[in-house]
Every structure is written in C-alpha cells, then in structure tokens.
Design a protein around this motif. Structure first.
Motif, short mmCIF file in Angstrom:
data_model
loop_
_atom_site.label_atom_id
_atom_site.label_comp_id
_atom_site.label_asym_id
_atom_site.label_seq_id
_atom_site.Cartn_x
_atom_site.Cartn_y
_atom_site.Cartn_z
N ASP A 137 110.63 9.37 41.27
CA ASP A 137 112.02 8.90 41.26
C ASP A 137 112.94 10.00 41.78
OD1 ASP A 137 114.17 7.25 40.73
OD2 ASP A 137 113.73 7.03 38.59
N ASP A 138 114.08 9.60 42.34
CA ASP A 138 115.10 10.55 42.80
C ASP A 138 114.53 11.60 43.75
OD1 ASP A 138 116.84 9.21 41.11
OD2 ASP A 138 116.44 10.55 39.43
N GLU A 164 117.12 3.56 46.84
CA GLU A 164 117.89 3.19 45.65
C GLU A 164 119.37 3.44 45.89
OE1 GLU A 164 116.55 5.44 42.22
OE2 GLU A 164 117.55 7.24 42.90
MG MG Z 1 116.34 7.01 40.70
#
Ligand code: MG
Ligand code: C2E
Ligand code: MG
Ligand code: MG
Length: 285
Positions: free
Chosen positions: A182-183, A239
């Motif tokens: 993530d990220d 995202e």
């Molecule tokens: Mg994220």
C-alpha cells in the motif's frame, strides 16, 4: 457530537492534540471500551477494473463510532492503537468482519469480488498472525483467493527483519491469500527488497495521482510506478482517483484497477451491497 454533525460527517479531530501523556492514556482507555462495546464499523470502497468498468473488490476501512468523541477516521486513532498494541484485537475484528462480508458476497454469487484489508506491521509481527488469518478464513468459509492483505510501505516495514517478513508473507501466499503493498512510493523500501517480497499487487500512492491536477500536470512518476509494477509481474492499482483527468491518465498508463472518490467514497455495508446488486458498470472514458 457526530449525530448533531449529521450523517456521514466526521468530527474534526486533530491527532496533534494528543500531545500530552494524559490525553493519550484517555484515548487508550476509550479505545479499550470501544473494543468491548463494539464501537467500530467498516466502510467499503469499491475498486474498479479499468478494462471492464466492473467492481472487482472492496477495501475495508475502519471508522470508530465513539459515543464520547464522535465518528473518527483512522488517522485519529490507528497510531495510538498501534502504540498500545490494541491494534491486535481491533485488527482481528476488522479481518473477521471483512471476511464475513466477503463470504456473504460470494454466497450471493459475486464470484469476482475480493476484499482488501489493511494490516498494521504490529499485527503482522505477532507470532500467530498467519495462523489467525487462516483460522478466520476457515471460520468464515471465505476462499483465501478472495482475501487481499494491504501492507503499507512505511518506515515500520523496514524495522522488521526481511527474512521474517518474507517467510510470513510467503506462508500466506502459499495459502492463496493475495498481498498488496500500500502507498507505494512514499516509503523507504529498496527495489531489490521489493522484488523479494511475495506480492500480488502494488497500490501506487495517492500522492503521485494527485500530481495530475489543474495546478500542475506531472505524470512522470505515476507512469514510472506502473512500469515498476509491471516489470515485477504485479497488478497495479491507482488510489485516490478524484477527477476524470486522473482516470484518463490511469487508463493510458495501463493501471489495472482504480479506487477513489471519482468512482465512490467508502460506503457503509448496506450501500456497498446495493451497489453490487445493481450490477453497475462504470464508463472508463
Ligand atoms: Mg493507500
Ligand atoms: P489507505 O489504506 O491508503 O486507504 C485509503 C485512504 O484514502 C482511505 O482513508 C480512503 O478513504 C482515502 N481515499 C480513497 N479515495 C480517495 C480519494 O479519491 N481522495 C482522497 N483524498 N482520499 C481517498 P481512510 O479511510 O481515512 O484511511 C486512512 C488510512 O488508515 C488507510 O490508508 C490505512 O492506512 C489506515 N486504515 C484504515 N482502516 C484500517 C484498518 O482496518 N486497519 C489498519 N491497520 N489501518 C487502517
Ligand atoms: Mg489500504
Ligand atoms: Mg495509507
């Protein structure tokens, strides 16, 4: 309080206020009550295939409906939950609740859907983490392929011995669970370490998508990120897609999935269910 502020509105709550030791202790106490009294809820944000415009899954995102503090976003309490290790029981609840919801969707015939659950590194480092995940999958009857765990690329991931992390993730992958970083692009992970992690998906940080705006239009990094993912054989998710311009860019750059307010905010379970049952197909430009 949250009720007066109206449905879906968050109470302004700045974690910077949690400066003093006392305030932290108070919040910790309230978190403990929150666990006992089941004050947490999950919202679900759809992830859409850029190729088909169909919903391929949901990310579960926690909110805390505290009678004392109002409706709180994760930013206001996850750090304290991690520091106090209360994230362990909270995270177990999130996982069980998400898998229950996903199993229900499977039972209703939506076989393409996958549920994504955010995992804190504090949870991951628990000795019995992998066993806990596998137990919840058995108990809820959710096939492992329909679960994805999202691990944030943060400073903390670098604090775990690579061998241990790779072994744990490897066990999960062997069981069929999908794993997402993530990220991506905001942390400190080296590309050679990234290559060793048994991942299925890269979620490119919202900050790169946000560089495509009316103020400026820098697509170079958002594009480079997707190429890294491709080279590693991973699915790539954009995202934080908020505008049609960002959607077009994600499509041109050949992202696989998008997630963001342009498509939908995170939704309460009932609304996520109605959305799925409507068989909606989004127009991808
Ligand atoms: Mg994220
Ligand atoms: P994340 O995993 O990167 O989740 C995406 C965050 O971006 C969510 O914020 C989501 O509401 C928000 N978002 C989605 N689309 C857009 C968009 O188009 N624009 C903007 N500006 N934001 C968008 P949220 O729900 O406040 O969660 C924040 C973070 O808290 C998550 O970031 C995740 O790291 C953490 N978190 C959330 N739920 C859990 C959980 O159950 N367990 C753990 N350990 N962490 C969680
Ligand atoms: Mg996430
Ligand atoms: Mg995050």
């Amino acid at each position: 309080n949250a009720k007066e502020a109206g449905k879906g509105k968050y109470v302004l709550f700045d974690p910077a206020y949690l400066r003093t030791f006392n305030e932290r202790i108070q919040l910790e106490t309230q978190l403990r009550h929150g666990i006992e009294n089941k004050e947490f809820i999950l919202h679900y944000q759809p992830k859409i295939s850029l190729r088909t415009g169909r919903i391929m899954g949901f990310e579960a995102l926690i909110r805390w409906n505290s009678p004392a503090l109002g409706l709180l976003a994760p930013l206001a309490f996850i750090r304290i939950a991690e520091d106090s290790r209360l994230i362990v029981p909270i995270g177990e609840w999130v996982l069980a609740e998400s898998c229950r919801f996903a199993a229900q969707l499977q039972a209703e015939g939506y076989g393409q859907l996958r549920i994504s659950v955010n995992i804190s590194i504090v949870q991951l480092m628990q000795e019995d983490f992998v066993d806990m995940v596998l137990r919840i999958l058995r108990n809820t009857g959710l096939p492992p392929e329909h679960l994805e765990l999202e691990i944030t690329e943060s400073v903390s991931i670098g604090m775990v011995a690579p061998g241990i992390l790779i072994a744990k993730l490897g066990r999960l992958q062997a069981a069929g669970v999908h794993l997402a970083l993530d990220d991506f692009g905001t942390g400190y992970i080296s590309l050679s370490y990234l290559q060793q992690l048994p991942l299925t998906t890269l979620k490119v940080s919202r900050s790169f998508i946000a560089q495509i705006s009316d103020q400026g239009d820098d697509r170079s990094l958002a594009r480079a990120m997707v190429l890294i993912g491709r080279r590693l054989g991973l699915n790539v998710v954009a995202e934080g897609v908020e505008t049609v311009k960002q959607l077009e860019h994600a499509k041109q750059s050949k992202y696989d999935l998008i997630q963001g307010f342009y498509i939908s905010r995170p939704l309460p379970e009932e609304e996520a269910l109605s959305l799925i049952r409507s068989n909606k197909v989004y127009k991808m430009c």
